[in-house]
Design an enzyme around this catalytic site. Sequence first.
Site, PDB file in Angstrom:
ATOM      1  N   GLU A  37       0.056 -18.680 -16.326  1.00  0.00           N
ATOM      2  CA  GLU A  37      -0.026 -18.691 -14.859  1.00  0.00           C
ATOM      3  C   GLU A  37      -1.159 -19.564 -14.342  1.00  0.00           C
ATOM      4  O   GLU A  37      -1.025 -20.216 -13.297  1.00  0.00           O
ATOM      5  CB  GLU A  37      -0.170 -17.263 -14.341  1.00  0.00           C
ATOM      6  N   THR A  57      14.956 -25.140 -18.720  1.00  0.00           N
ATOM      7  CA  THR A  57      14.395 -26.290 -19.431  1.00  0.00           C
ATOM      8  C   THR A  57      15.096 -26.466 -20.766  1.00  0.00           C
ATOM      9  O   THR A  57      15.499 -25.496 -21.411  1.00  0.00           O
ATOM     10  CB  THR A  57      12.880 -26.122 -19.650  1.00  0.00           C
ATOM     11  N   ASP A  86       4.883 -24.591 -18.698  1.00  0.00           N
ATOM     12  CA  ASP A  86       4.107 -24.244 -17.501  1.00  0.00           C
ATOM     13  C   ASP A  86       4.015 -25.428 -16.546  1.00  0.00           C
ATOM     14  O   ASP A  86       4.108 -25.268 -15.323  1.00  0.00           O
ATOM     15  CB  ASP A  86       2.688 -23.795 -17.896  1.00  0.00           C
TER      16      ASP A  86
END
Length: 329
Positions: free
Chosen positions: A37, A231, A271
């Site tokens: 995150e 992805t 990410d």
Amino acid sequence: MTNKVVSFGETMIRLSAMENDRLEQAEKFNAFVGGSESNVAVAIQRLGLQTAFVSRLTNNPLGRKIENMIRAHGVDTSNIEWTDSDRVGKYFLEYGANPRPSSVIYDRSHTAISNVKNGMISWENALEGAELFHTSGITPALSKSAEKVTAEAMKAAKKEGAKVSVDLNYRSKLWSQEEAKQCMSQLMSYTDILVTTEEDTKRVFNIEGNNYEEVARKLARNFDFEVVAITLRDNISMWRNDWTSIAYRDGEIYDDTTYELELVDRVGGGDSFTAGFLYGYLTGDTEKAVKYGNATSAIKQTNPGDMNWCTLEEVESLAEGGGRVRISR
């Protein structure tokens, strides 16, 4: 200061063996700061949107190192909850080489974030003015209390009128597939944007399809998401991958070019895709989100460490087909 994006999760100290040493033989390590995150928050900040990172950290040199690195990129860290007890998580990375895969050893039991409790974080303050809240499936996997706080944060974000983004990010070393399914299925009711892989979708939700597009459609139909991104990584060799993604929204599939990557460090690549996708989505549309997600991820995987040191200009150039071979002069 109003933060467009607020992310919540654990950030750790990463110790990487040098020069392809096995962990067992390593005498030196490179120290990085990384967590799913916070990686997202840093990359979005570098692309130009104000972000904040919320977590719980131990007030010692390692905790301060984590905050300082994240804050150095401009991310707001004012809503981190500090404690004088518990510990900072660490993980050890061993780079592979064909045919030996890279591997990770976690040292994250009883960390500060795993002992976070409902009511510790003022979500009203943290989410004030935010357009989007982001977390991942890693955070609720850390402990039952972290699971409860993740749900608390997502509910608070919806109450504040923010969209909620989740990267499914299944980690088999943190919980079982059945545990993940039970928890994440409940959290999906608060989720607007899901980022995942075909493999994680199968492991967590038992959803499969004849192709990626069908998987995305099934996810959107089952959970009523606003948009789903998947992805796609093809591991040609340990240090050479093909990378792309698709997204599904309102019955339409959006895709993009496939990047041939010469890997320096793939950790954090997903990410960075999430960061570029969310930036493109908030500043444009789904087509822009896919292009910027792919380009941001491709650039990240050429620099060491978990965090992305990209610039908006680099991402824009790559997304439009430039900057792939020639020297930038």
